[in-house]
Scaffold this active site. Structure first.
Site, PDB file in Angstrom:
ATOM      1  N   LYS A 188       0.827  -1.216   0.000  1.00 31.17           N
ATOM      2  CA  LYS A 188       0.000   0.000   0.000  1.00 31.17           C
ATOM      3  C   LYS A 188       0.866   1.274   0.000  1.00 31.17           C
ATOM      4  CE  LYS A 188      -4.051  -1.987  -0.090  1.00 31.17           C
ATOM      5  NZ  LYS A 188      -3.634  -3.369  -0.386  1.00 31.17           N
TER       6      LYS A 188
HETATM    7  C1  LIG Z   1      -9.903  -2.841  -1.639  1.00 29.50           C
HETATM    8  C2  LIG Z   1      -9.227  -3.595  -0.526  1.00 29.50           C
HETATM    9  N1  LIG Z   1      -9.952  -3.870   0.577  1.00 29.50           N
HETATM   10  C3  LIG Z   1      -9.409  -4.506   1.612  1.00 29.50           C
HETATM   11  C4  LIG Z   1      -8.085  -4.883   1.629  1.00 29.50           C
HETATM   12  C5  LIG Z   1      -7.569  -5.632   2.791  1.00 29.50           C
HETATM   13  O1  LIG Z   1      -6.497  -5.052   3.425  1.00 29.50           O
HETATM   14  P1  LIG Z   1      -5.408  -5.958   4.169  1.00 29.50           P
HETATM   15  O2  LIG Z   1      -4.547  -6.594   3.134  1.00 29.50           O
HETATM   16  O3  LIG Z   1      -4.674  -4.990   5.034  1.00 29.50           O
HETATM   17  O4  LIG Z   1      -6.148  -6.983   4.969  1.00 29.50           O
HETATM   18  C6  LIG Z   1      -7.282  -4.593   0.496  1.00 29.50           C
HETATM   19  C7  LIG Z   1      -5.847  -4.882   0.377  1.00 29.50           C
HETATM   20  O5  LIG Z   1      -5.192  -5.732   0.678  1.00 29.50           O
HETATM   21  C8  LIG Z   1      -7.879  -3.950  -0.615  1.00 29.50           C
HETATM   22  O6  LIG Z   1      -7.165  -3.693  -1.714  1.00 29.50           O
END
Ligand SMILES: Cc1ncc(COP(=O)(O)O)c(C=O)c1O
Length: 383
Positions: A188
């Site tokens: 990110k």
């Molecule tokens: C649109 C979206 N929602 C939720 C997530 C979930 O985040 P995490 O990977 O920190 O669990 C991500 C990315 O990984 C994402 O791109």
């Protein structure tokens, strides 16, 4: 040749010092000064109380629980997203309903939302919630979407996992709905290696999410539990990385945009390769540099380009495969047309890291341009 990845961590310099403080003070669990300061700095930036968690997915899970989502409830979600947007609804035994994108931003189409809400209102049972995603660093069109959700009484969770730093009409995204979430996954715009943040308007909701994230242990010395919880809290070590990363967020937003616009300028003379739309209502961070390929104009398919890049050790990938096309959600309802499917079939994400050097970006550009020249049938025929 060294591998160029899609999006890699980029430390600002202060992170190691904060992590070192955690070691020297022995705050090596889920409490400590880094986590307090990271939350305080994030709150100040975003303007809402927050709780730091182990992932963005965990934040969505807790956020949907705060909105009262439970077994059998319908939860609306744009189809064009990463699976983590909707999986937490399934954890709660809710039923996903997927909606198409609009062309201006690739985010949720307010017209499709309106049609579905009108039809559901007529049939007498409205969905419980909407997970509103801001894709690839671009804001959804919030005004019409919130107007509809207000009119029909639909609770909204903003999934701004990909959109820290993104703005809608001058305001940060992720903060208009009662609950919003962000991700600090390693790919990110800023990272804690893995992590997430939940923000909410009501400080009592944030306190509730914090309580659930630590196994919902009731006050007192005995381990008494009246509610079910999770082990979802961020560690004080990783929060140290978050503190340092937050200090350089504005620079990272500028840089992501520079990378995307740099590619766009370099491809300006090639018909059939265009930067994804930049909707007029917001500041698109271009977290990933996403382009669409018109094979008829470019003479080369999206998959040809991915293969040509891979052949010289450069990672690229298609746009998210829509949820309604996933085997996992074959039985879930879908409403809309083919916008999201077209984005998936034609979209390519190019290396977008903020620490991508000019030479490395030139390598990506040269590879794309030579692939077009060598693979395009008309150019080959004309020598
Ligand atoms: C649109 C979206 N929602 C939720 C997530 C979930 O985040 P995490 O990977 O920190 O669990 C991500 C990315 O990984 C994402 O791109």
């Amino acid at each position: 040749m060294k591998r160029l990845h899609l999006s890699v961590p980029h430390m600002g310099g202060a992170e190691e010092g904060y992590v070192h403080e955690a070691f020297t003070s022995n705050w090596l669990s889920t409490v400590g000064p880094n986590i307090d300061r990271f939350e305080a700095a994030f709150s100040e930036r975003i303007g809402l109380p927050c709780v730091a968690l182990g992932s963005g997915t965990a934040a969505i899970h807790l956020g949907l629980r705060l909105l009262g989502v439970g077994p059998g409830d319908e939860v609306l979600c744009p189809t064009l997203t990463f699976v983590a947007s909707i999986n937490p609804a399934v954890y709660l035994c809710a039923r996903p309903v997927f909606l198409d994108s609009e062309r201006a931003s690739w985010n949720l189409d307010p017209n499709v939302l309106e049609d579905v809400l009108r039809a559901r209102a007529t049939s007498g049972k409205l969905p419980r919630a909407l997970i509103l995603v801001h894709l690839y660093g671009q804001s959804a069109d919030l005004d019409p979407i919130f107007a509809l959700c207000d009119r029909y009484g639909i609770a909204v969770l903003e999934d701004a996992a990909e959109a820290l730093g993104t703005r809608y009409k001058g305001h940060p995204v992720g903060v208009r709905a009662p609950v919003g979430i962000f991700s600090f996954n390693g790919n990110k715009i800023i990272t804690t290696t893995g992590g997430g943040m939940l923000v909410a308007h009501d400080p009592a909701w944030v306190a509730r999410a914090r309580f659930w994230s630590q196994q919902a242990r009731d006050p007192g010395v005995a381990y008494v539990h009246t509610e079910m919880g999770y082990n979802y809290r961020m560690s004080n070590v990783l929060a140290g990385i978050g503190r340092g990363q937050l200090e350089v967020l504005d620079d990272r937003v500028r840089r992501r945009r520079d990378v995307a616009f740099g590619y766009a300028a370099a491809f300006a003379d090639l018909p059939g390769i265009s930067l994804m739309p930049q909707a007029p209502w917001g500041l698109h961070t271009n977290w990933l540099s996403v382009f669409t390929i018109d094979e008829k104009l470019l003479g080369v398919s999206r998959d040809d380009l991915i293969a040509a890049l891979e052949a010289v050790n450069i990672e690229s990938r298609p746009v998210w495969k829509p949820m309604h096309l996933q085997p996992l959600f074959a039985a879930s309802p879908y409403y809309g047309g083919t916008v999201a499917a077209e984005c998936f079939h034609r979209g390519i994400c190019l290396p977008s890291s903020t620490n991508l050097s000019p030479d490395d970006q030139a390598r990506v550009i040269d590879t794309v341009r030579s692939a077009v020249v060598s693979l395009r049938p008309s150019l080959r025929a004309s020598g």
